[in-house]
Motif scaffolding. Structure first.
Motif, PDB file in Angstrom:
ATOM      1  N   VAL A 113      -1.778   0.738   9.903  1.00 24.74           N
ATOM      2  CA  VAL A 113      -1.884   1.733   8.726  1.00 24.74           C
ATOM      3  C   VAL A 113      -0.953   3.086   8.902  1.00 24.74           C
ATOM      4  O   VAL A 113      -0.222   3.592   8.323  1.00 24.74           O
ATOM      5  CB  VAL A 113      -3.359   2.105   8.279  1.00 24.74           C
ATOM      6  CG1 VAL A 113      -3.373   3.118   7.105  1.00 24.74           C
ATOM      7  CG2 VAL A 113      -3.912   0.839   7.723  1.00 24.74           C
ATOM      8  N   ARG A 114      -1.359   3.351  10.187  1.00 29.45           N
ATOM      9  CA  ARG A 114      -0.579   4.920  10.730  1.00 29.45           C
ATOM     10  C   ARG A 114       0.808   4.583  10.840  1.00 29.45           C
ATOM     11  O   ARG A 114       1.539   5.318  10.407  1.00 29.45           O
ATOM     12  CB  ARG A 114      -1.194   5.123  12.134  1.00 29.45           C
ATOM     13  CG  ARG A 114      -0.503   6.567  12.734  1.00 29.45           C
ATOM     14  CD  ARG A 114      -0.936   6.603  14.070  1.00 29.45           C
ATOM     15  NE  ARG A 114      -0.559   5.457  14.934  1.00 29.45           N
ATOM     16  CZ  ARG A 114       0.639   5.293  15.252  1.00 29.45           C
ATOM     17  NH1 ARG A 114       1.847   5.858  15.064  1.00 29.45           N
ATOM     18  NH2 ARG A 114       0.692   3.910  16.185  1.00 29.45           N
ATOM     19  N   ARG A 116       2.703   2.445   9.241  1.00 27.05           N
ATOM     20  CA  ARG A 116       3.326   2.150   7.890  1.00 27.05           C
ATOM     21  C   ARG A 116       3.488   3.691   7.115  1.00 27.05           C
ATOM     22  O   ARG A 116       4.344   3.975   6.559  1.00 27.05           O
ATOM     23  CB  ARG A 116       2.272   1.324   7.096  1.00 27.05           C
ATOM     24  CG  ARG A 116       3.038   1.162   5.607  1.00 27.05           C
ATOM     25  CD  ARG A 116       2.530  -0.291   5.224  1.00 27.05           C
ATOM     26  NE  ARG A 116       1.040  -0.071   5.003  1.00 27.05           N
ATOM     27  CZ  ARG A 116      -0.156  -0.654   5.548  1.00 27.05           C
ATOM     28  NH1 ARG A 116       0.430  -1.568   6.572  1.00 27.05           N
ATOM     29  NH2 ARG A 116      -1.413  -0.433   5.584  1.00 27.05           N
ATOM     30  N   GLN A 117       2.367   4.316   7.456  1.00 26.90           N
ATOM     31  CA  GLN A 117       2.396   5.971   6.912  1.00 26.90           C
ATOM     32  C   GLN A 117       3.580   6.744   7.585  1.00 26.90           C
ATOM     33  O   GLN A 117       4.423   7.282   6.871  1.00 26.90           O
ATOM     34  CB  GLN A 117       1.087   6.540   7.122  1.00 26.90           C
ATOM     35  CG  GLN A 117      -0.128   6.042   6.080  1.00 26.90           C
ATOM     36  CD  GLN A 117      -1.537   6.647   6.410  1.00 26.90           C
ATOM     37  OE1 GLN A 117      -1.518   7.018   7.382  1.00 26.90           O
ATOM     38  NE2 GLN A 117      -2.094   6.398   5.336  1.00 26.90           N
ATOM     39  N   ALA A 118       3.876   6.296   8.801  1.00 25.28           N
ATOM     40  CA  ALA A 118       4.737   7.323   9.548  1.00 25.28           C
ATOM     41  C   ALA A 118       6.104   6.724   9.097  1.00 25.28           C
ATOM     42  O   ALA A 118       7.041   7.631   8.847  1.00 25.28           O
ATOM     43  CB  ALA A 118       4.580   7.016  11.241  1.00 25.28           C
ATOM     44  N   GLU A 119       6.148   5.289   8.955  1.00 23.76           N
ATOM     45  CA  GLU A 119       7.699   4.909   8.390  1.00 23.76           C
ATOM     46  C   GLU A 119       7.881   5.293   6.968  1.00 23.76           C
ATOM     47  O   GLU A 119       9.042   5.642   6.725  1.00 23.76           O
ATOM     48  CB  GLU A 119       7.585   3.467   8.338  1.00 23.76           C
ATOM     49  CG  GLU A 119       7.453   2.728   9.784  1.00 23.76           C
ATOM     50  CD  GLU A 119       7.204   1.320   9.900  1.00 23.76           C
ATOM     51  OE1 GLU A 119       7.080   0.759   8.711  1.00 23.76           O
ATOM     52  OE2 GLU A 119       7.494   0.653  10.908  1.00 23.76           O
ATOM     53  N   GLN A 120       6.853   5.621   6.210  1.00 17.75           N
ATOM     54  CA  GLN A 120       7.166   6.141   4.521  1.00 17.75           C
ATOM     55  C   GLN A 120       7.727   7.357   4.667  1.00 17.75           C
ATOM     56  O   GLN A 120       8.602   7.999   3.919  1.00 17.75           O
ATOM     57  CB  GLN A 120       5.822   5.821   3.973  1.00 17.75           C
ATOM     58  CG  GLN A 120       5.499   4.295   3.593  1.00 17.75           C
ATOM     59  CD  GLN A 120       4.132   4.240   3.082  1.00 17.75           C
ATOM     60  OE1 GLN A 120       3.222   5.059   2.976  1.00 17.75           O
ATOM     61  NE2 GLN A 120       4.022   3.155   2.246  1.00 17.75           N
ATOM     62  N   ILE A 121       6.897   8.164   5.589  1.00 19.63           N
ATOM     63  CA  ILE A 121       7.257   9.698   5.762  1.00 19.63           C
ATOM     64  C   ILE A 121       8.735   9.788   6.267  1.00 19.63           C
ATOM     65  O   ILE A 121       9.542  10.571   5.689  1.00 19.63           O
ATOM     66  CB  ILE A 121       6.420  10.502   6.658  1.00 19.63           C
ATOM     67  CG1 ILE A 121       4.925  10.541   5.884  1.00 19.63           C
ATOM     68  CG2 ILE A 121       6.666  11.631   6.893  1.00 19.63           C
ATOM     69  CD1 ILE A 121       4.001  11.117   6.776  1.00 19.63           C
TER      70      ILE A 121
END
Length: 375
Positions: A113-114, A116-121
């Motif tokens: 999850v972390r 994926r969020q980092a990639e989105q950011i």
């Protein structure tokens, strides 16, 4: 040896780990080594293997989920080895091994999850950079008779996106420039800035009179914003050594000439675009070597301990020497030092130098000078 084997397994056939991932993996492996050393020194009965549960969570803070799974699998196997080495297997220790395995799955899910969020950011940051570059195209270094440089200074280190805008175009009516500042920040401000620049890049080639350009841009802004939104802007034209400026609620450009700094205030104030400004041009004759600084109000509002940055007092020393690009770099360095690296607003800067008249023909005289020329 354990560290080398794990690193080889994680990196084999995959792209190299980032520094943060290596740090997370290293911390987890150090924890495994320390707890293992304590267990070995403590004797044949295992007392501390429950501490292995922290290893996958430690790795999950920085490393990808695959690394977390590897660390958790290693922790589970090492814990199981200690349990099997006991003279009499303890039920509590056996349960601890199962808990380590379950914790590994949870930690891997957290890491996924972390990640994926980092990639989105990161993707949003790339999109923001592309949007900013689409709005603020690189300037110069030579446009017509002018050498030009532009610079955008973001108030937020992690975001290069805002509502400040600039453009310099060589048109049949001379070199034309615009600098502006959209009320607000973020993607809405960038959207409005792109509308203004898109309109300007079209009408700058179509309108002989800067006042007609202002009217067109005002209509574009009025169609695109609410009642309280607006865009301050200054439009500049260099034509045959004549500098013409119309100002719509924007900070006055600074003319640098022979050691002097002259604010080019408009003959009469006018409201920003979006409020139907009626502008009066200011006309100046340029001399070779003259420089003109265009800036947004973030420069005028930069302050420390309540004291504003002395732009006019320091402009010649910072901007009057070297290339125009060097001048803007010096101004940015002095500004960031003045505010101790803490800006309240984004800043757009354009510095141009007049190199002399064109050869092989001139440009038409501005329409508001025709009466004077005929007289």
């Amino acid at each position: 040896m354990l560290f080398g084997v794990r690193m080889h397994a994680f990196q084999s056939g995959r792209r190299p780990l980032s520094p943060g991932s290596r740090a997370g993996l290293g911390a987890a492996l150090v924890l495994l080594a320390l707890v293992s050393a304590v267990e070995i020194a403590d004797g044949p009965q295992a007392h501390y293997i429950a501490l292995f549960v922290a290893a996958p969570f430690l790795a999950a803070a920085l490393a990808p989920w695959r690394v977390v799974l590897g660390v958790g699998a290693g922790a589970t196997m090492v814990g199981a080895a200690f349990v099997l080495a006991e003279e009499r297997v303890s039920l509590d220790n056996a349960v601890s091994v199962v808990v380590i395995a379950l914790a590994t799955g949870i930690a891997a899910a957290v890491a996924a999850v972390r990640q994926r969020q980092a990639e989105q950011i990161a993707e949003l940051s790339r999109l923001a950079a592309v949007a900013q570059q689409a709005v603020l195209r690189p300037l110069g270094p030579q446009v017509g008779t002018l050498t030009v440089a532009g610079r955008y200074i973001s108030a937020t280190a992690t975001a290069d996106i805002g509502g400040d805008l600039y453009e310099v175009i060589d048109t049949p009516y001379g070199v034309r420039m615009i600098i502006g500042d959209v009320r607000g920040k973020g993607l809405d401000a960038v959207r409005l800035a792109s509308i203004v620049l898109g309109s300007y890049r079209h009408v700058a080639f179509e309108r002989a009179d800067l006042r007609a350009i202002v009217t067109d841009l005002d209509r574009a802004v009025a169609r695109s914003v609410g009642d309280e939104d607006f865009v301050t802007a200054a439009l500049v034209e260099e034509r045959g050594g004549t500098l013409t400026i119309v100002n719509c609620g924007h900070p006055a450009p600074l003319l640098l000439r022979r050691g002097q700094v002259i604010p080019l205030e408009p003959p009469a104030p006018a409201p920003p675009l979006g409020f139907m400004p009626v502008v009066r041009p200011r006309v100046e004759r340029l001399e070779p070597g003259d420089r003109l600084l265009l800036f947004t109000d973030g420069l005028g509002e930069a302050r420390r301990d309540g004291e504003f940055f002395p732009t006019a007092d320091r402009a010649w020393r910072l901007l009057g020497h070297g290339t125009v690009g060097d001048g803007l770099a010096s101004l940015e360095t002095a500004l960031v030092e003045w505010v101790h690296g803490r800006l309240d607003d984004d800043i757009a800067l354009v510095l141009m130098e007049y190199t002399g008249p064109r050869t092989g023909g001139g440009c038409p005289v501005p329409s508001w000078e025709l009466g004077a020329a005929e007289a």
